[in-house]
Enzyme design. Structure first.
Site, PDB file in Angstrom:
ATOM      1  N   ASP A 210       0.817  -1.290   0.089  1.00  0.00           N
ATOM      2  CA  ASP A 210      -0.107   0.015  -0.012  1.00  0.00           C
ATOM      3  C   ASP A 210       0.839   1.330  -0.044  1.00  0.00           C
ATOM      4  OD1 ASP A 210      -1.493   2.084   0.508  1.00  0.00           O
ATOM      5  OD2 ASP A 210      -2.477   1.268   2.371  1.00  0.00           O
ATOM      6  N   GLN A 213       0.484   6.525   1.253  1.00  0.00           N
ATOM      7  CA  GLN A 213       0.965   7.474   2.021  1.00  0.00           C
ATOM      8  C   GLN A 213       2.450   7.797   1.766  1.00  0.00           C
ATOM      9  OE1 GLN A 213      -0.547   9.520   3.915  1.00  0.00           O
ATOM     10  NE2 GLN A 213      -2.615   8.370   3.871  1.00  0.00           N
TER      11      GLN A 213
END
Length: 420
Positions: A210, A213
Site C-alpha cells: 500500500d 502515504q
C-alpha cells in the site's frame, strides 16, 4: 528549500476561511488539496477532447485515447514502472479488492495455466501487519474466508516499528501473500520494504504494498523496491477523486485472472465464452476515469516539477517541528514516536479529552485535522484508545501553520477542564 508561498498560490482553497479564521489545512493524509494545474487539465479535456476512449473512429475519440494513454505512461513513470504495468482503478481500495478477488478466482480454477501459481489452498497463509489500513486488511480477511487460508499478522512494537524478528518467524513455507503498508497512515513511519520483500522472496510469496502515504511524499521506484503489486490513490497525491493505480510486475499481472468483466477488456466473445485482453486492459472493464486520469497525470507532473526529494525534506522538517512542540505539552501522547524515517504526519492522544472533542476545538480555530481511528482500529486498540487526532502536512504547509496547531493544542485540556 521550497518556495512555499509560490506553491500555495497554485491552490485556490488555501485562501479560504473557516469559522472566520484563515484555513490551516492539516488533513492531507486523508485527501490532498488540488492545484490549479490539475483542475485545468481535467477542465481542458472535458471542454476540448471529451470522448469515450479506445475503438472510436472519430477525431475526438483518438485525441481522448492519446491523452488517456499518455496519462498512464506519465503516472507509471512517476512510480518507476512501464505503462503496461499500471492498471487504472478508482483508488487503492479497489486495487486491493481487485487483487483479493482475482486471486480468489485463480483459486477457483478460473484463468489460464499461469494463474494456478496464485491459487491458495486450505492451510496456506496470508501475512499482513498490525498497522494496516482496513483497505489492506479486510480484503485479505475475505480472501482467507473464501479459500481456507490462514491470516497472520506481523506485530508492531510500542514505538510503532514493525517487529522484523517476528516477521521472520511468521513468513514461512506456507506463506503465499505478504501485504504491508509502505507508510502507516497513523504512525507516519516508513517501513522496511527491502527486508519484508526479502523474507517473502525466500519462500516464493507474493508481495502487495500500500503506497497511499508514500507516493505523494517520497521518490518512489516500485520496480526497484521489488514488490509484486502496489496500489495508490490519486486524491492523496494532488489528483482528482475516483482514480488510482494498481502496479504489478509483468509476469504477475499476466498470471492474474480478471475480477471485473464486461466491455473493453475482451478480445472475442461468443454467447458461451470470452477471451480476455492482456494486462492492463484485462483489468479495466467498462468506462474508464478518463478525465481523472488526465488530472492525475497533471498532479504527478506538478510533484515532479517541485521535486520529491525537496518535498520530503520540507515535510520532514515540518514533522520535526510539530513533534518538538507537541511533546512539550502535558497530556499529549504521540503514537509511533520512533527514531525512524517518516513522512509529515503525527497522530496523538489528548489525555482526558476524546479525539472528536479535540478536533472540534481545533476546527473552531480554523485548523482542519482528522479524528477517529483512521481506518486502523486494531492499531488504536493496541495503544489502548479508540480514536486519535492526526495532523498531516503536505508541500503547501508552512512552519507558521504548524506553530498555530501546537499553540491550539496547548489549550485543549484546559478548555475541557482536564487537570494537567
Amino acid at each position: 528549500m521550497l518556495d512555499v508561498a509560490r506553491i500555495r498560490a497554485d491552490f485556490p482553497i488555501l485562501g479560504e476561511t473557516v469559522n472566520g479564521r484563515p484555513l490551516v489545512y492539516l488533513d492531507s493524509a486523508a485527501t490532498s488539496q488540488k492545484p490549479r494545474q490539475v483542475l485545468q487539465a481535467e477542465y481542458d479535456f472535458l471542454t476540448h477532447a471529451n470522448a469515450a476512449v479506445h475503438r472510436g473512429a472519430h477525431t475526438l475519440a483518438a485525441e481522448a485515447t492519446d491523452l488517456f494513454e499518455d496519462a498512464r505512461a506519465t503516472v507509471a513513470g512517476f512510480v518507476g514502472a512501464p505503462a503496461e504495468q499500471l492498471v487504472w482503478t478508482s483508488g487503492a481500495t479497489m486495487g486491493l479488492n481487485l487483487l483479493g478477488y482475482a486471486i480468489g478466482n485463480a483459486t477457483a480454477g478460473r484463468g489460464g495455466a499461469d494463474s494456478a501459481s496464485l491459487a491458495l489452498r486450505p492451510g496456506d497463509e496470508i501475512v499482513t501487519t498490525a498497522i494496516e489500513h482496513h483497505a489492506n486488511l479486510i480484503p485479505w480477511q475475505e480472501l482467507a474466508a473464501r479459500t481456507g487460508a490462514t491470516l497472520r499478522h506481523v506485530p508492531a512494537r510500542a514505538d510503532g516499528t514493525l517487529d522484523l524478528d517476528a516477521a521472520g518467524d511468521l513468513i514461512g513455507p506456507r506463506t503465499r501473500v505478504v501485504a504491508f503498508t509502505h507508510v502507516s497512515n497513523v504512525l507516519g513511519i516508513v517501513n522496511p520494504v527491502a527486508e519484508l520483500v526479502a523474507l517473502a522472496a525466500e519462500v516464493g510469496a507474493i508481495t502487495v504494498m500500500d503506497a497511499c502515504q508514500s507516493a505523494p511524499h517520497l521518490p518512489l521506484d516500485l520496480a526497484a523496491l521489488g514488490v509484486d503489486f502496489a496500489v495508490f490513490s490519486g486524491h492523496k497525491m494532488l489528483g482528482p477523486y475516483g482514480v488510482g493505480g494498481l502496479y504489478g510486475r509483468a509476469e504477475r499481472l499476466e498470471a492474474l485472472p480478471p475480477f471485473l468483466t464486461g466491455g473493453s477488456m475482451i478480445t472475442t466473445v461468443t454467447l458461451d465464452s470470452a477471451e480476455y485482453l492482456p494486462p492492463p486492459q484485462r483489468f479495466e472493464a467498462g468506462t474508464q476515469p478518463v478525465g481523472p486520469a488526465i488530472g492525475l497525470a497533471a498532479a504527478v507532473r506538478y510533484l515532479d516539477e517541485v521535486g520529491l526529494d525537496r518535498i520530503h525534506a520540507h515535510e520532514q522538517a515540518l514533522a520535526a517541528r510539530m513533534r518538538a512542540g507537541l511533546i512539550e505539552i502535558p497530556g499529549i501522547r504521540l503514537l509511533g514516536d520512533a527514531d525512524a524515517e517518516r513522512v509529515g504526519l503525527w497522530a496523538f492522544d489528548v489525555d482526558g479529552v476524546h479525539a472528536h472533542d479535540a478536533g472540534q476545538f481545533l476546527d473552531d480555530r480554523g485548523i482542519a485535522v482528522r479524528v477517529g481511528h483512521h481506518c486502523a482500529a486494531p492499531l488504536h486498540r493496541q495503544y489502548g484508545i479508540t480514536a486519535s487526532v492526526r495532523a498531516s502536512v503536505a508541500l503547501y504547509n508552512t512552519a507558521d501553520e504548524v506553530d498555530e496547531l501546537v499553540d491550539a493544542v496547548r489549550g485543549i485540556r484546559a478548555y475541557f477542564g482536564v487537570e494537567s
